[in-house]
Design a protein around this motif. Sequence first.
Motif, PDB file in Angstrom:
ATOM      1  N   PRO A 170      -4.967  -9.754   7.473  1.00 12.99           N
ATOM      2  CA  PRO A 170      -5.099 -11.291   7.416  1.00 12.99           C
ATOM      3  C   PRO A 170      -5.526 -11.404   9.635  1.00 12.99           C
ATOM      4  O   PRO A 170      -5.863 -10.569   9.820  1.00 12.99           O
ATOM      5  N   TYR A 211      -4.961  -6.207  -1.416  1.00 11.42           N
ATOM      6  CA  TYR A 211      -6.072  -6.181  -0.829  1.00 11.42           C
ATOM      7  C   TYR A 211      -7.115  -4.562  -0.824  1.00 11.42           C
ATOM      8  O   TYR A 211      -7.860  -4.364  -0.176  1.00 11.42           O
ATOM      9  N   PHE A 234       2.963  -5.783   6.296  1.00  7.12           N
ATOM     10  CA  PHE A 234       1.618  -5.767   5.395  1.00  7.12           C
ATOM     11  C   PHE A 234       0.807  -4.699   4.498  1.00  7.12           C
ATOM     12  O   PHE A 234       0.398  -4.182   3.693  1.00  7.12           O
ATOM     13  N   GLU A 277       0.899  -2.324   1.228  1.00  4.06           N
ATOM     14  CA  GLU A 277      -0.942  -2.930   0.729  1.00  4.06           C
ATOM     15  C   GLU A 277      -1.271  -1.073   0.145  1.00  4.06           C
ATOM     16  O   GLU A 277      -2.482  -1.454  -0.314  1.00  4.06           O
ATOM     17  N   CYS A 329       3.209 -16.898   3.005  1.00  3.33           N
ATOM     18  CA  CYS A 329       2.732 -15.887   3.823  1.00  3.33           C
ATOM     19  C   CYS A 329       3.160 -15.613   5.180  1.00  3.33           C
ATOM     20  O   CYS A 329       3.562 -16.322   5.949  1.00  3.33           O
ATOM     21  N   SER A 342       2.068 -13.036   7.202  1.00  2.00           N
ATOM     22  CA  SER A 342       1.778 -12.439   7.161  1.00  2.00           C
ATOM     23  C   SER A 342       1.128 -12.395   8.604  1.00  2.00           C
ATOM     24  O   SER A 342       1.719 -14.193   9.082  1.00  2.00           O
ATOM     25  N   GLY A 393       0.803 -11.594   1.480  1.00  2.00           N
ATOM     26  CA  GLY A 393      -0.072 -11.061   3.043  1.00  2.00           C
ATOM     27  C   GLY A 393      -0.627 -12.392   2.606  1.00  2.00           C
ATOM     28  O   GLY A 393      -0.430 -13.497   2.179  1.00  2.00           O
TER      29      GLY A 393
END
Lengths: 432, 163
Positions: A84, A166, A333, A337, B83, B85, B119
């Motif tokens: 990110p 990711y 996140f 992931e 998104c 994030s 993400g």
Amino acid sequence: MVRILTKYWDEKDSHRIDVELRYGGYESAKKALSLEPYEVIEEVKRAKLRGRGGAGFPTGQKWSFIKNDNKPHYLVVNADEGEPGTFKDRYIMERSPHMLIEGMIIASYAIRAEMAFVYIRGEFQKAYERMKLALEEAMDRGLIGDSVLGSKYKLKIVIIRGAGAYICGEETALIESIEGKPGRPRLRPPFPAVSGLYSNPTIVNNVETIALVPSIFEFGAEKFLSFGTPTDGGTKLFCVSGHVKRPGLYELPMGTNLKEIIFEHAGGIISDGRLKAVLPGGSSTPIISAEECDVNMDFDCMKGVGSMLGSGAIIVMDDRTCMVKALKSLLEFYAEESCGQCTPCREGCPWIYKITKRIENGTAEFKDIDLLLDVAENIMGNTICPLGDAAALPTISIVNKFRDEFEEHIRRKGCYFDNLPLAPVLEGRSMV
Amino acid sequence: MDDKIREELLKYIGELKSLYSERSMLVMPTLRFAQEKFGRVDDNLIEEISRFLDIPAIKILSTARFYHFFTEEDSAKYRIEICTSISCSLLGSEHLYDYINRKFVDEEIKNNFSVTRVGCLGSCGTAPAMLVNGVLFENLNFERVDRVIEGLKSGKDIDKILG
Ligand SMILES: Cc1cc2nc3c(=O)[nH]c(=O)nc-3n(C[C@H](O)[C@H](O)[C@H](O)COP(=O)(O)O)c2cc1C
Ligand code: SF4
Ligand code: FES
């Protein structure tokens, strides 16, 4: 100010071969191919190019780990950009894919690889299309293939597309993925340079790293080094996002001052608010407060302030930002992931996410703050790959630097910040 | 499994074979092809892929189920992925997420749309960002989201909705 990667991004169709050739494209590869592979590596070492994928490992040194044996060698370009805050590799592939291909020729030649891969993040459609087109153009003109630039050297380049994980940005997970397997990182050692793709010596490098390689041969190592700092050669693409007036990509000398980037290049804080904190190298780097921002953005100076240059993704937060909420967004996140093979990461990341959520929505107790720190500290260093650390590091730094906000949330039973408004209309955005 | 699907898969694999030096390198590209072409990667498809590549089905299955991109079931006609994030969230993507969800009282949206949090999309400098069926939309606000959704409902080409 010198621009390498973004030199001709303002040109129409900058991704096409004609533009590339007009700007001297593939001349550096010709120069490199006239040298011996070890000489190429020496030049890259002298240029002090360090990996742009996050860890800053010296690129020439990494290449020199490849032994001169009879096994097939591979080059893998890591284009799985997913941290990110980071959006540089996508633009390199969209705007100057030939620079990347030229860098791949030089790198593959240096490590004696006859097959090279670009592992492109699955969500990147335009980047994929442009890389594909560029590879076709390069094939048609004999720049790659059975006789690279008319030499005896052979090189095949293929694209593999990711599929929404990711973790495949981690180099050994990425190798697993190319092999058609779930992207679960491998234990190291052995390192990929010894045993990588199909157990053969493999070098994994970031897109930006490889795209910078031709310029070392264009300018010479000394000149390239002079664009950066004495320990960190070249320019750096800084991805500036968050609460700045002109977010975007800025190619600047390695080691440019962070304050200068935020306040001069990116135009300062939106709505003329005040700077509160910065994640200086992407979402996995320790946060630094406004007072600590007078620092040069290179690998060593960032270590000096207890953070990291990471991918060069500068995420700026103004004083209306709730740090608990910011941490919650980061942790959502990582919790999602984790590949699941190490217990501390698989269990720990969702756990610290849940604790942070509790603090934010007002159902936590004071002891939860120490629990949060305790769990994060126990993830650190106890996992196969650095994803666990990537969640723990910002957590520990945010809680330690902004502990009063966490306590206040508990005292007031929930978030007391106004919700941040939607993106304001900005003065302008910079993609160069 | 109808013959047409089988044929298309075989053709695709045939075209790729010369490019990649190992059969297992074809797993990811083939799964992706199947997902894009047939809208899902179910057990039948996995068996076919396993046969064509001569790789045990269980291996293909474990790969297919690891990656978000490959789905067992058909996905919604319009997949909105927003998104949430950090960079997008700093610029209000949570509001957009709620905003889109509130639209799910509309029958047409309920039946044809899905909305998920995802993400970082690598568009943090042009945040907030979202994907609709893989097509990227950036610099979002309520008005632009409305235009995207109205455009989809009226059957416009996704690529052209915002010009
Ligand atoms: C969880 C995780 C995600 C990563 N994602 C990326 C990525 O998207 N792109 C990248 O180049 N490196 C990524 N890396 C770093 C790679 O493992 C590797 O160090 C890098 O590609 C090496 O290239 P460099 O030497 O040119 O920096 C990631 C590492 C971890 C642990
Ligand atoms: S640290 Fe997390 S992501 Fe990395 S290998 Fe372990 S479980 Fe997987
Ligand atoms: S954080 Fe949303 S695109 Fe990067």
